[in-house]
Design a protein around this motif. Structure first.
Motif, PDB file in Angstrom:
ATOM      1  N   LEU A 256       1.257  -0.961  -0.082  1.00 35.77           N
ATOM      2  CA  LEU A 256      -0.241  -0.411   0.178  1.00 35.77           C
ATOM      3  C   LEU A 256       0.767   1.049   0.289  1.00 35.77           C
ATOM      4  O   LEU A 256       1.899   1.321   1.234  1.00 35.77           O
ATOM      5  CB  LEU A 256      -1.235   0.109   1.023  1.00 35.77           C
ATOM      6  CG  LEU A 256      -1.988  -1.373   1.360  1.00 35.77           C
ATOM      7  CD1 LEU A 256      -2.568  -1.333   2.795  1.00 35.77           C
ATOM      8  CD2 LEU A 256      -2.649  -0.792   0.404  1.00 35.77           C
ATOM      9  N   ILE A 257       0.429   2.082  -1.000  1.00 33.22           N
ATOM     10  CA  ILE A 257       1.208   3.025  -1.330  1.00 33.22           C
ATOM     11  C   ILE A 257       0.341   4.835  -1.590  1.00 33.22           C
ATOM     12  O   ILE A 257      -1.120   4.064  -1.270  1.00 33.22           O
ATOM     13  CB  ILE A 257       2.407   3.632  -2.193  1.00 33.22           C
ATOM     14  CG1 ILE A 257       1.716   2.812  -3.573  1.00 33.22           C
ATOM     15  CG2 ILE A 257       2.986   1.603  -1.859  1.00 33.22           C
ATOM     16  CD1 ILE A 257       2.481   3.881  -4.682  1.00 33.22           C
TER      17      ILE A 257
ATOM     18  N   ILE B  69       9.406   0.895  -7.164  1.00 31.68           N
ATOM     19  CA  ILE B  69       9.798  -0.796  -7.102  1.00 31.68           C
ATOM     20  C   ILE B  69       8.882  -1.797  -7.549  1.00 31.68           C
ATOM     21  O   ILE B  69       8.047  -1.555  -8.421  1.00 31.68           O
ATOM     22  CB  ILE B  69       9.176  -0.582  -5.940  1.00 31.68           C
ATOM     23  CG1 ILE B  69       6.801  -1.020  -6.240  1.00 31.68           C
ATOM     24  CG2 ILE B  69       9.733  -0.153  -4.579  1.00 31.68           C
ATOM     25  CD1 ILE B  69       6.851  -0.688  -4.323  1.00 31.68           C
ATOM     26  N   ARG B  70       9.454  -2.818  -8.230  1.00 29.74           N
ATOM     27  CA  ARG B  70       9.036  -3.462  -8.722  1.00 29.74           C
ATOM     28  C   ARG B  70       8.690  -5.294  -7.823  1.00 29.74           C
ATOM     29  O   ARG B  70       9.409  -5.935  -7.525  1.00 29.74           O
ATOM     30  CB  ARG B  70       9.792  -4.406  -9.942  1.00 29.74           C
ATOM     31  CG  ARG B  70      10.400  -2.847 -11.001  1.00 29.74           C
ATOM     32  CD  ARG B  70       8.950  -2.917 -11.785  1.00 29.74           C
ATOM     33  NE  ARG B  70       9.013  -1.472 -12.848  1.00 29.74           N
ATOM     34  CZ  ARG B  70       8.776  -0.666 -12.807  1.00 29.74           C
ATOM     35  NH1 ARG B  70       8.464   0.354 -11.487  1.00 29.74           N
ATOM     36  NH2 ARG B  70       8.895   0.432 -13.718  1.00 29.74           N
ATOM     37  N   VAL B  71       8.042  -5.393  -7.550  1.00 32.01           N
ATOM     38  CA  VAL B  71       7.126  -6.761  -7.121  1.00 32.01           C
ATOM     39  C   VAL B  71       6.147  -7.558  -7.297  1.00 32.01           C
ATOM     40  O   VAL B  71       5.489  -6.870  -8.326  1.00 32.01           O
ATOM     41  CB  VAL B  71       6.501  -6.456  -5.239  1.00 32.01           C
ATOM     42  CG1 VAL B  71       7.542  -4.850  -4.971  1.00 32.01           C
ATOM     43  CG2 VAL B  71       5.593  -4.528  -5.544  1.00 32.01           C
ATOM     44  N   ASN B  72       5.772  -8.732  -6.902  1.00 32.65           N
ATOM     45  CA  ASN B  72       4.884  -9.848  -7.115  1.00 32.65           C
ATOM     46  C   ASN B  72       3.716  -9.562  -6.474  1.00 32.65           C
ATOM     47  O   ASN B  72       2.868  -9.754  -7.498  1.00 32.65           O
ATOM     48  CB  ASN B  72       5.135 -11.028  -6.927  1.00 32.65           C
ATOM     49  CG  ASN B  72       6.358 -11.653  -8.214  1.00 32.65           C
ATOM     50  OD1 ASN B  72       6.867 -11.095  -9.003  1.00 32.65           O
ATOM     51  ND2 ASN B  72       7.523 -12.219  -6.701  1.00 32.65           N
ATOM     52  N   ALA B  73       3.805  -8.525  -5.421  1.00 32.75           N
ATOM     53  CA  ALA B  73       2.458  -8.101  -5.474  1.00 32.75           C
ATOM     54  C   ALA B  73       1.746  -7.161  -5.236  1.00 32.75           C
ATOM     55  O   ALA B  73       2.457  -6.486  -5.923  1.00 32.75           O
ATOM     56  CB  ALA B  73       2.829  -8.067  -3.553  1.00 32.75           C
ATOM     57  N   PRO B  74       0.122  -7.327  -5.544  1.00 28.57           N
ATOM     58  CA  PRO B  74      -0.533  -6.186  -6.061  1.00 28.57           C
ATOM     59  C   PRO B  74       0.156  -4.799  -5.276  1.00 28.57           C
ATOM     60  O   PRO B  74       0.177  -4.518  -4.113  1.00 28.57           O
ATOM     61  CB  PRO B  74      -1.646  -6.208  -5.576  1.00 28.57           C
ATOM     62  CG  PRO B  74      -2.116  -7.164  -5.852  1.00 28.57           C
ATOM     63  CD  PRO B  74      -1.161  -8.456  -5.108  1.00 28.57           C
ATOM     64  N   VAL B  75       0.248  -3.685  -5.999  1.00 31.18           N
ATOM     65  CA  VAL B  75       0.031  -1.955  -5.495  1.00 31.18           C
ATOM     66  C   VAL B  75      -1.007  -1.171  -5.540  1.00 31.18           C
ATOM     67  O   VAL B  75      -1.077  -0.635  -6.539  1.00 31.18           O
ATOM     68  CB  VAL B  75       1.538  -2.044  -6.180  1.00 31.18           C
ATOM     69  CG1 VAL B  75       2.192  -0.454  -5.272  1.00 31.18           C
ATOM     70  CG2 VAL B  75       3.040  -2.546  -5.624  1.00 31.18           C
ATOM     71  N   VAL B  76      -1.393  -1.280  -4.062  1.00 35.36           N
ATOM     72  CA  VAL B  76      -2.456  -0.267  -4.103  1.00 35.36           C
ATOM     73  C   VAL B  76      -2.235   1.602  -3.829  1.00 35.36           C
ATOM     74  O   VAL B  76      -1.771   1.179  -2.642  1.00 35.36           O
ATOM     75  CB  VAL B  76      -3.098  -0.554  -3.405  1.00 35.36           C
ATOM     76  CG1 VAL B  76      -4.807   0.276  -3.694  1.00 35.36           C
ATOM     77  CG2 VAL B  76      -3.762  -2.153  -3.842  1.00 35.36           C
ATOM     78  N   PRO B  77      -2.113   2.350  -4.837  1.00 38.30           N
ATOM     79  CA  PRO B  77      -1.898   3.972  -4.009  1.00 38.30           C
ATOM     80  C   PRO B  77      -3.572   4.392  -3.722  1.00 38.30           C
ATOM     81  O   PRO B  77      -4.288   5.107  -4.070  1.00 38.30           O
ATOM     82  CB  PRO B  77      -1.986   4.136  -6.046  1.00 38.30           C
ATOM     83  CG  PRO B  77      -3.407   3.465  -7.037  1.00 38.30           C
ATOM     84  CD  PRO B  77      -2.724   2.265  -6.484  1.00 38.30           C
ATOM     85  N   VAL B  78      -3.895   4.113  -2.519  1.00 38.63           N
ATOM     86  CA  VAL B  78      -4.749   4.684  -1.148  1.00 38.63           C
ATOM     87  C   VAL B  78      -4.990   5.902  -1.625  1.00 38.63           C
ATOM     88  O   VAL B  78      -6.540   5.535  -2.577  1.00 38.63           O
ATOM     89  CB  VAL B  78      -4.559   3.775  -0.471  1.00 38.63           C
ATOM     90  CG1 VAL B  78      -5.745   4.031   0.710  1.00 38.63           C
ATOM     91  CG2 VAL B  78      -4.237   2.858  -0.036  1.00 38.63           C
TER      92      VAL B  78
END
Length: 272
Positions: A49-50, A62-71
């Motif tokens: 969460l960002i 960043i590069r990750v496998n998890a979902p990245v949610v711009p809240v």
């Protein structure tokens, strides 16, 4: 995660998930640099969460496998101001709570859905009270002194919600972040004409630039800082918000109801 999202997420999850906060209270999210331990935590995360709106540039790369949610971007999709600090309006914080709960649901699973939604509703109820309490405190400030003078533009949501004039002197007058003699003269004039009784630092001790502006303008720096970039060290989201309001109100000649502020924090801390 960054900003106030740590408190929001921990309050929603309540131990149902391990929450790792990459930016501690009091730290500057704009200047964050990822450490090796941060990258390791991100690599194993199931959800990131960002805030979004480029509050934390390092997290945008960043590069990750998890979902990245711009809240904040999802909660406030039509943010007209070039200011990512949307949580300074409790109504927008409530929208961030809604989005965070929605993002957490798949991680926590269906068995936790009922408890998650109860916590969400309880948090939003406290935030609604915070909005009403803040408005009452700000009404005690004379109308011509409802101006927030700070170094940078970080309180646009706060100013818009409560009818306060925002004067971010560095962002408004400095050229490329550099304070030239002509800029200093224009800043000092604007501050004197604004009607403010104080200049608000975002941290203590105040920066050399802010001390210089105070000296030239003849307007004192408030005794307490007003936290722009998240939570104050050792304080919750609610405690930081009420402290910011009280710092502003007291410095500008108003009165602040500390007893009700403490009661709001008790309600927030009691959410389980």
């Amino acid at each position: 995660m960054d900003g106030v999202l740590c408190d929001i997420t921990r309050s929603l999850a309540q131990g149902s998930a391990r929450v790792t906060c990459l930016i501690p209270p009091g730290a500057d999210p704009h200047a964050m640099a990822l450490r090796g331990s941060d990258r390791q935590a991100l690599s194993s995360a199931r959800l990131v969460l960002i805030n979004g709106y480029n509050l934390t540039p390092a997290m945008g790369r960043i590069r990750v496998n998890a979902p990245v949610v711009p809240v904040a971007e999802r909660a406030v999709p039509r943010n007209k101001a070039p200011d990512p600090h949307v949580w300074h309006d409790p109504a927008l914080t409530s929208a961030m709570v809604q989005e965070t709960a929605a993002a957490l649901q798949p991680v926590l699973g269906s068995s936790a859905a009922g408890a998650l939604q109860r916590r969400r509703q309880a948090m939003q109820a406290v935030l609604k009270q915070l909005g009403s309490w803040s408005a009452k405190q700000l009404q005690t400030v004379p109308a011509d002194q409802r101006v927030l003078v700070s170094e940078h533009r970080a309180f646009s949501a706060f100013a818009s919600r409560y009818g306060i004039r925002e004067l971010p002197v560095i962002d408004a007058f400095a050229s490329g972040g550099s304070l030239r003699p002509s800029s200093l003269s224009a800043i000092s004039k604007a501050i004197r004409q604004s009607g403010t009784k104080a200049i608000f630092a975002e941290a203590l001790p105040p920066s050399k630039t802010l001390r210089r502006i105070s000296s030239v303008s003849g307007v004192s720096i408030a005794i307490q800082p007003i936290y722009a970039d998240g939570q104050a060290p050792g304080k919750s989201l609610i405690q930081t918000a009420t402290a910011n309001v009280c710092t502003f109100v007291t410095a500008q000649g108003g009165r602040c109801d500390q007893q009700t502020a403490a009661a709001l924090q008790q309600q927030w801390a009691a959410i389980r």
